[in-house]
Design an enzyme around this catalytic site. Structure first.
Site, PDB file in Angstrom:
ATOM      1  N   ALA A  11       0.681  -1.189   0.069  1.00 52.96           N
ATOM      2  CA  ALA A  11       0.064   0.041   0.197  1.00 52.96           C
ATOM      3  C   ALA A  11       0.745   1.309   0.049  1.00 52.96           C
ATOM      4  O   ALA A  11       0.407   2.292  -0.332  1.00 52.96           O
ATOM      5  CB  ALA A  11      -0.923  -0.068   1.117  1.00 52.96           C
ATOM      6  N   LEU A  43       0.190  -8.784   9.574  1.00 54.56           N
ATOM      7  CA  LEU A  43       1.108 -10.037   9.770  1.00 54.56           C
ATOM      8  C   LEU A  43       1.676 -10.274  11.150  1.00 54.56           C
ATOM      9  O   LEU A  43       2.590 -10.903  11.567  1.00 54.56           O
ATOM     10  CB  LEU A  43       2.048  -9.783   8.767  1.00 54.56           C
ATOM     11  CG  LEU A  43       1.776  -9.904   7.182  1.00 54.56           C
ATOM     12  CD1 LEU A  43       2.767  -9.623   6.128  1.00 54.56           C
ATOM     13  CD2 LEU A  43       1.059 -11.540   6.927  1.00 54.56           C
ATOM     14  N   TYR A 154      14.615  -2.553  15.461  1.00 58.11           N
ATOM     15  CA  TYR A 154      14.561  -2.682  14.021  1.00 58.11           C
ATOM     16  C   TYR A 154      15.596  -3.291  13.547  1.00 58.11           C
ATOM     17  O   TYR A 154      15.514  -4.318  12.592  1.00 58.11           O
ATOM     18  CB  TYR A 154      14.301  -1.161  13.402  1.00 58.11           C
ATOM     19  CG  TYR A 154      14.390  -1.016  12.075  1.00 58.11           C
ATOM     20  CD1 TYR A 154      13.270  -1.750  11.184  1.00 58.11           C
ATOM     21  CD2 TYR A 154      15.249  -0.539  11.092  1.00 58.11           C
ATOM     22  CE1 TYR A 154      13.274  -1.535   9.845  1.00 58.11           C
ATOM     23  CE2 TYR A 154      15.456  -0.582   9.780  1.00 58.11           C
ATOM     24  CZ  TYR A 154      14.248  -1.301   9.089  1.00 58.11           C
ATOM     25  OH  TYR A 154      14.361  -1.200   7.867  1.00 58.11           O
TER      26      TYR A 154
END
Length: 260
Positions: A11, A43, A154
């Protein structure tokens, strides 16, 4: 010949640019995202991962040619651990059976040059052990800590993903089944998730101090899309287990010749 691609994170950002490029080239694209996609799933959850498989199977009539497991979060929150690692692995492993009917099956995941930064060892160990509850608990601890600690989520998730690719790509499920499995490691790309680092000259200068990109600096998602399209195209028949750094030179500057 037209091929059928699954692109997660379709998206926005790199996923959208890749889906657009493939569609322009005449391929069929099944986009996956939280919303505004052909298959709308989360997810980070087991239900979302199960719905991914059923949704893609229905949309593709049970056969696909390539998986681009691109969905992820760059924000320093525990959910990033769930989607960046476990959600990506679920995408690759659970959609792999749908590649069986392809004459040229391909798969690629999106890691990051942030995988080069020092990880949180406890989180990394939980990832590589496949222990999602422990990984999410540790990520929550990091999120609740200092900004420096939260920012470890991250890079650690992307390091774990790169190591998973290296450990599995040459095995029976991937190379043994004739499926090239690789990853990309982008540098700083202009996307909604990186807006805080790219929307002013001061912010760009600051991020480039941390992420040196001597070749043309910060770039657009379309540049990454070209690489993803090649990695998942018929032309790529022999690249196996590689983490391809598309980073303007960050890897070369940071690691130099240490890998050799």
């Amino acid at each position: 010949m037209p091929r059928t691609y699954v692109v997660t994170g379709s998206a926005s950002g790199i996923g959208r640019a890749t889906a657009d490029l493939l569609a322009e080239r005449g391929h069929r694209v099944i986009g996956v995202d939280l919303r505004d996609a052909d298959v709308n799933v989360d997810l980070t959850t087991e239900q979302g991962r199960a719905d991914l498989v059923s949704g893609v199977a229905d949309a593709s009539d049970g056969s696909i040619d390539a998986i681009i497991a691109n969905a992820g979060l760059a924000t320093p929150i525990a959910k990033a651990a769930a989607v960046n690692y476990f959600g990506t692995l679920a995408t690759l492993e659970r959609l792999r059976p749908l590649l069986a009917g392809s004459d040229a099956p391909r798969a690629v995941a999106t890691a990051s040059m942030a995988s080069l930064f020092p990880p949180d060892d406890a989180l990394l160990d939980a990832f590589l052990a496949g222990d999602e509850p422990t990984a999410l608990a540790r990520a929550a601890e990091l999120e609740a800590g200092t900004p420096e600690e939260a920012n470890l989520i991250y890079g650690t998730s992307k390091r774990a993903l790169a190591r998973w690719i290296r450990r599995n790509a040459a095995g029976p499920d991937w190379a043994g089944a004739g499926i090239p499995l690789n990853a990309i490691a982008p540098g700083v790309v202009v996307t909604p998730m990186t807006e805080a680092y790219t929307n002013t000259e001061e912010a760009r200068a600051a991020i480039l101090e941390m992420v040196p990109m001597p070749l043309n600096g910060i770039f657009q998602p379309r540049d990454v899309a070209y690489l993803l399209a090649w990695l998942t195209g018929e032309e790529n028949a022999h690249l196996c287990g590689q983490v391809v750094f598309i980073d303007g030179g960050s890897d070369a500057v940071i690691r130099g010749d240490s890998t050799w």
